[in-house]
Design a protein around this motif. Structure first.
Motif, PDB file in Angstrom:
ATOM      1  N   LEU A 175       0.822  -1.209   0.000  1.00 55.09           N
ATOM      2  CA  LEU A 175       0.000   0.000   0.000  1.00 55.09           C
ATOM      3  C   LEU A 175       0.856   1.260   0.000  1.00 55.09           C
ATOM      4  CD1 LEU A 175      -2.808  -1.002   2.509  1.00 55.09           C
ATOM      5  CD2 LEU A 175      -3.010  -0.732   0.030  1.00 55.09           C
ATOM      6  N   GLY A 176       1.981   1.211   0.655  1.00 55.90           N
ATOM      7  CA  GLY A 176       2.853   2.384   0.733  1.00 55.90           C
ATOM      8  C   GLY A 176       3.702   2.585  -0.502  1.00 55.90           C
ATOM      9  N   SER A 177       3.726   1.623  -1.384  1.00 55.86           N
ATOM     10  CA  SER A 177       4.585   1.727  -2.557  1.00 55.86           C
ATOM     11  C   SER A 177       3.970   2.562  -3.677  1.00 55.86           C
ATOM     12  CB  SER A 177       4.938   0.330  -3.087  1.00 55.86           C
ATOM     13  OG  SER A 177       3.776  -0.289  -3.593  1.00 55.86           O
ATOM     14  N   CYS A 178       2.773   3.055  -3.469  1.00 54.84           N
ATOM     15  CA  CYS A 178       2.142   3.920  -4.460  1.00 54.84           C
ATOM     16  C   CYS A 178       2.950   5.211  -4.551  1.00 54.84           C
ATOM     17  CB  CYS A 178       0.697   4.223  -4.057  1.00 54.84           C
ATOM     18  SG  CYS A 178      -0.148   5.310  -5.203  1.00 54.84           S
ATOM     19  N   GLN A 232       3.972   9.860  -8.405  1.00 56.17           N
ATOM     20  CA  GLN A 232       3.617   9.926  -9.826  1.00 56.17           C
ATOM     21  C   GLN A 232       2.345   9.127 -10.102  1.00 56.17           C
ATOM     22  OE1 GLN A 232       6.736   8.965 -12.561  1.00 56.17           O
ATOM     23  NE2 GLN A 232       5.453   9.225 -14.337  1.00 56.17           N
ATOM     24  N   GLN A 233       2.238   7.945  -9.526  1.00 56.73           N
ATOM     25  CA  GLN A 233       1.035   7.140  -9.701  1.00 56.73           C
ATOM     26  C   GLN A 233      -0.176   7.824  -9.077  1.00 56.73           C
ATOM     27  OE1 GLN A 233       2.658   3.686  -7.773  1.00 56.73           O
ATOM     28  NE2 GLN A 233       2.749   2.540  -9.694  1.00 56.73           N
ATOM     29  N   ARG A 234       0.037   8.449  -7.924  1.00 53.52           N
ATOM     30  CA  ARG A 234      -1.053   9.110  -7.224  1.00 53.52           C
ATOM     31  C   ARG A 234      -1.559  10.325  -7.998  1.00 53.52           C
ATOM     32  NH1 ARG A 234      -0.605   9.889  -0.894  1.00 53.52           N
ATOM     33  NH2 ARG A 234      -1.132   7.696  -1.036  1.00 53.52           N
ATOM     34  N   LEU A 235      -0.658  11.064  -8.641  1.00 55.17           N
ATOM     35  CA  LEU A 235      -1.052  12.264  -9.363  1.00 55.17           C
ATOM     36  C   LEU A 235      -1.748  11.972 -10.689  1.00 55.17           C
ATOM     37  CD1 LEU A 235       1.848  14.841  -8.970  1.00 55.17           C
ATOM     38  CD2 LEU A 235      -0.420  14.878  -7.951  1.00 55.17           C
ATOM     39  N   THR A 236      -1.416  10.865 -11.308  1.00 54.76           N
ATOM     40  CA  THR A 236      -1.978  10.549 -12.611  1.00 54.76           C
ATOM     41  C   THR A 236      -3.502  10.539 -12.541  1.00 54.76           C
ATOM     42  OG1 THR A 236      -0.032   9.252 -13.201  1.00 54.76           O
ATOM     43  CG2 THR A 236      -2.012   8.850 -14.477  1.00 54.76           C
ATOM     44  N   GLY A 237      -4.106  11.303 -13.440  1.00 58.82           N
ATOM     45  CA  GLY A 237      -5.556  11.419 -13.478  1.00 58.82           C
ATOM     46  C   GLY A 237      -5.966  12.877 -13.535  1.00 58.82           C
ATOM     47  N   THR A 293      -9.864  22.326 -13.868  1.00 57.53           N
ATOM     48  CA  THR A 293      -9.253  21.000 -13.706  1.00 57.53           C
ATOM     49  C   THR A 293      -7.812  21.019 -14.199  1.00 57.53           C
ATOM     50  OG1 THR A 293     -10.013  20.240 -15.883  1.00 57.53           O
ATOM     51  CG2 THR A 293     -11.450  19.783 -13.995  1.00 57.53           C
ATOM     52  N   ILE A 294      -7.076  20.044 -13.701  1.00 56.16           N
ATOM     53  CA  ILE A 294      -5.719  19.824 -14.155  1.00 56.16           C
ATOM     54  C   ILE A 294      -5.545  18.310 -14.304  1.00 56.16           C
ATOM     55  CG2 ILE A 294      -4.796  19.897 -11.795  1.00 56.16           C
ATOM     56  CD1 ILE A 294      -2.301  21.274 -13.039  1.00 56.16           C
ATOM     57  N   GLN A 295      -5.089  17.895 -15.477  1.00 56.68           N
ATOM     58  CA  GLN A 295      -4.964  16.470 -15.768  1.00 56.68           C
ATOM     59  C   GLN A 295      -3.492  16.102 -15.907  1.00 56.68           C
ATOM     60  OE1 GLN A 295      -6.249  15.182 -19.653  1.00 56.68           O
ATOM     61  NE2 GLN A 295      -6.614  13.105 -18.944  1.00 56.68           N
ATOM     62  N   PHE A 296      -3.078  15.076 -15.157  1.00 56.83           N
ATOM     63  CA  PHE A 296      -1.712  14.569 -15.209  1.00 56.83           C
ATOM     64  C   PHE A 296      -1.719  13.224 -15.923  1.00 56.83           C
ATOM     65  CE2 PHE A 296      -1.931  17.305 -11.522  1.00 56.83           C
ATOM     66  CZ  PHE A 296      -0.767  18.045 -11.626  1.00 56.83           C
ATOM     67  N   LYS A 297      -0.920  13.120 -16.975  1.00 61.21           N
ATOM     68  CA  LYS A 297      -0.818  11.865 -17.722  1.00 61.21           C
ATOM     69  C   LYS A 297       0.448  11.129 -17.289  1.00 61.21           C
ATOM     70  CE  LYS A 297      -3.282  13.877 -21.614  1.00 61.21           C
ATOM     71  NZ  LYS A 297      -3.228  14.223 -23.032  1.00 61.21           N
ATOM     72  N   LYS A 298       0.443   9.814 -17.459  1.00 58.67           N
ATOM     73  CA  LYS A 298       1.560   8.970 -17.035  1.00 58.67           C
ATOM     74  C   LYS A 298       2.877   9.339 -17.714  1.00 58.67           C
ATOM     75  CE  LYS A 298      -1.165   4.888 -15.976  1.00 58.67           C
ATOM     76  NZ  LYS A 298      -1.448   3.492 -16.295  1.00 58.67           N
ATOM     77  N   ASN A 339      -0.754  15.224   1.034  1.00 60.71           N
ATOM     78  CA  ASN A 339      -0.649  14.271  -0.059  1.00 60.71           C
ATOM     79  C   ASN A 339      -1.482  13.036   0.246  1.00 60.71           C
ATOM     80  OD1 ASN A 339       0.116  12.706  -2.213  1.00 60.71           O
ATOM     81  ND2 ASN A 339       2.200  12.384  -1.522  1.00 60.71           N
ATOM     82  N   LYS A 340      -2.762  13.109  -0.068  1.00 64.81           N
ATOM     83  CA  LYS A 340      -3.666  11.978   0.100  1.00 64.81           C
ATOM     84  C   LYS A 340      -4.097  11.504  -1.287  1.00 64.81           C
ATOM     85  CE  LYS A 340      -5.265  13.509   4.593  1.00 64.81           C
ATOM     86  NZ  LYS A 340      -6.403  13.920   5.410  1.00 64.81           N
TER      87      LYS A 340
END
Length: 131
Positions: free
Chosen positions: A17-20, A23-28, A52-57, A107-108
């Motif tokens: 769970l902590g390995s997220c 970058q993975q959390r922001l994507t979307g 809105t602000i969209q972050f791509k991988k 950072n949630k």
């Protein structure tokens, strides 16, 4: 032995769970639910539901912002690139004089608070909620 297995499984789950990564959390896509600006002249302002602000991988993204602060209307519909360094996110878009770096204060997974300054003592703060 059973107690050891339970502890081992809890440890593995916590690591997973902590390995997220950030970058993975922001994507979307994130809604900017509040934007505040605190000026050294004590002329504070805020706006709600800014856009809105969209972050791509792949490190790219798209801003779709529309708000008015202190009588200044801002419409920003530009693509950007983004990078992460620790708890800092840097956004860079075409025709920008310099990249804007934000410090992630909260950072949630579905809620974040970011702050930045302009080098002259003015502070900007954004509250983001993930769609």
């Amino acid at each position: 032995m059973k107690q050891f297995n339970k502890i081992y499984l809890v440890l593995i789950a916590a690591i997973a769970l902590g390995s997220c990564t950030l970058q993975q959390r922001l994507t979307g896509t994130w809604n900017i639910v509040k934007f505040q600006e605190t000026n050294i002249s004590q002329q504070n302002a805020s706006a709600s539901n800014v856009g809105t602000i969209q972050f791509k991988k792949d490190g790219s993204g798209v801003k779709s912002l529309s708000y008015s602060i202190l009588g200044n209307q801002t419409n920003d519909q530009k693509p950007f690139t983004w990078t992460i360094n620790g708890n800092n996110v840097t956004l860079n878009s075409e025709n920008a004089q310099f990249p804007k770096s934000w410090i992630i204060i909260t950072n949630k997974p579905k809620y974040q608070v970011w702050k930045t300054t302009d080098g002259q003592g003015n502070i900007q703060k954004m509250e983001l909620k993930k769609q």
